[in-house]
Enzyme design. Structure first.
Site, mmCIF file in Angstrom:
data_model
loop_
_atom_site.group_PDB
_atom_site.id
_atom_site.type_symbol
_atom_site.label_atom_id
_atom_site.label_comp_id
_atom_site.label_asym_id
_atom_site.label_seq_id
_atom_site.Cartn_x
_atom_site.Cartn_y
_atom_site.Cartn_z
ATOM 1 N N GLY A 164 3.151 1.778 10.788
ATOM 2 C CA GLY A 164 4.162 2.814 10.680
ATOM 3 C C GLY A 164 4.911 3.085 11.971
ATOM 4 C CE LYS A 172 0.039 3.094 4.848
ATOM 5 N NZ LYS A 172 0.258 3.143 6.289
ATOM 6 C CG HIS A 225 -5.490 2.032 5.472
ATOM 7 N ND1 HIS A 225 -4.995 2.874 6.430
ATOM 8 C CD2 HIS A 225 -4.519 1.122 5.223
ATOM 9 C CE1 HIS A 225 -3.759 2.489 6.741
ATOM 10 N NE2 HIS A 225 -3.445 1.431 6.017
ATOM 11 C CB SER A 263 5.705 -2.656 11.820
ATOM 12 O OG SER A 263 5.380 -1.320 12.197
ATOM 13 C CD GLU A 310 -3.157 -2.479 7.200
ATOM 14 O OE1 GLU A 310 -2.066 -2.742 6.686
ATOM 15 O OE2 GLU A 310 -3.738 -1.404 7.028
ATOM 16 C CD GLU A 331 -2.485 5.372 6.953
ATOM 17 O OE1 GLU A 331 -2.529 5.450 5.710
ATOM 18 O OE2 GLU A 331 -1.545 4.815 7.562
ATOM 19 C CG ASN A 372 -1.754 1.217 1.358
ATOM 20 O OD1 ASN A 372 -1.851 2.005 0.420
ATOM 21 N ND2 ASN A 372 -2.379 1.397 2.515
HETATM 22 P P1 13P Z 1 3.438 -0.053 7.635
HETATM 23 O O1 13P Z 1 3.849 -1.341 6.937
HETATM 24 O O2 13P Z 1 4.222 1.129 7.194
HETATM 25 O O3 13P Z 1 3.372 -0.240 9.106
HETATM 26 O O4 13P Z 1 1.939 0.261 7.155
HETATM 27 C C1 13P Z 1 0.975 -0.735 7.175
HETATM 28 C C2 13P Z 1 -0.199 -0.268 6.432
HETATM 29 O O5 13P Z 1 -0.909 0.633 6.877
HETATM 30 C C3 13P Z 1 -0.511 -0.905 5.146
HETATM 31 O O6 13P Z 1 -1.775 -0.565 4.708
#
Ligand code: 13P
Length: 252
Positions: free
Chosen positions: A174, A12, A96, A213, A168, A98, A10
């Protein structure tokens, strides 16, 4: 039942068209012919056409990161399924954390989006996950139940296995703080049990990804867990070498 592992990156809000093309050029020799792992990249709208063109004929699938559920209409700034389908995307990531957190994507909207994506012949990746406070407060299962049950509510039982669910935990996204194998397994197993309440057959076939992560160094262990069928990767999917390392982890 053996399920084909599914690893998706992803991106983003990362990568211009030029950067996306550079990434695909680097990834193709590393992973373009892998046939035992399903591979996806979730690309910003502006780079979708370029990435569809540059991955054509390879095993890399292209996903969008959002879609509006309506067929068309007065929704300034939104993108419809017909628009995505025309670009030949394979599917769409929805829900997601976010988008839930910063853009107010609700379970009610997801309840409409997931079946709309399927009706367009595309694959939804439905994300779910609890916050740190919710895990600390023993609310993980209740939160996941609402997100998964609502998101799948208007999907027919016979279509459930066409959905991929990405678990997730927000506290792992992150942060470098990956879920332990025990947490990932236990929680993905719980998510599968929610699907089993609708259809045992679908629960055995549906793919459940872990995200948060994931790195080349922890992918093999996470992806070997019985109820973890893949990964949704953020930061470590932005470089071709590390994304390819995670794909290798899925083959181990
Ligand atoms: P990270 O792998 O950067 O932790 O992000 C995970 C994520 O949100 C994938 O959609």
């Amino acid at each position: 039942m053996s399920r084909t592992p599914f690893v998706a990156g992803n991106w983003k809000m990362h990568k211009t068209v030029a950067e996306a093309e550079e990434f695909i050029t680097a990834l193709l020799p590393l992973a373009g012919a892998v046939d035992d792992v399903q591979i996806g990249v979730c690309v910003p709208f502006t780079a979708i056409q370029a990435v569809v063109d540059s991955t054509r004929g390879s095993s890399i699938e292209v996903y969008a990161q959002n879609v509006h559920e309506a067929e068309k209409g007065a929704y300034t700034g939104e993108i419809s399924l017909a628009m995505l389908d025309e670009l030949e995307v394979h599917g769409v990531v929805v829900g997601h954390s976010e988008r839930r957190q910063y853009f107010n994507e609700t379970d009610a909207a997801l309840r409409a989006k997931v079946p709309a994506i399927l009706a367009a012949g595309l694959t939804p990746i439905l994300c779910c996950g609890e916050s740190d406070a919710q895990r600390e407060g023993n609310e993980t299962e209740a939160v996941l139940r609402t997100q998964v049950v609502e998101g799948l509510a208007d999907v027919a039982d016979e279509d459930l296995a066409k959905v991929t669910i990405a678990y997730e935990p927000i506290w792992a996204i992150g942060t470098g703080k990956v879920a332990t194998p025990e947490q990932a397994q236990e929680t993905c197993k719980y998510v599968r049990s929610l699907v089993a309440e609708r259809s045992q057959e679908a629960a055995e076939a549906i793919r459940i990804q872990y995200g948060g992560s994931v790195k080349p160094g922890n992918a093999a262990e996470l992806l070997s867990l019985p109820d973890v069928d893949g990964a949704l990767v953020g930061g470590a999917a932005l470089e071709a070498d590390s994304f390819a390392g995670i794909i290798e982890g899925a083959r181990a």
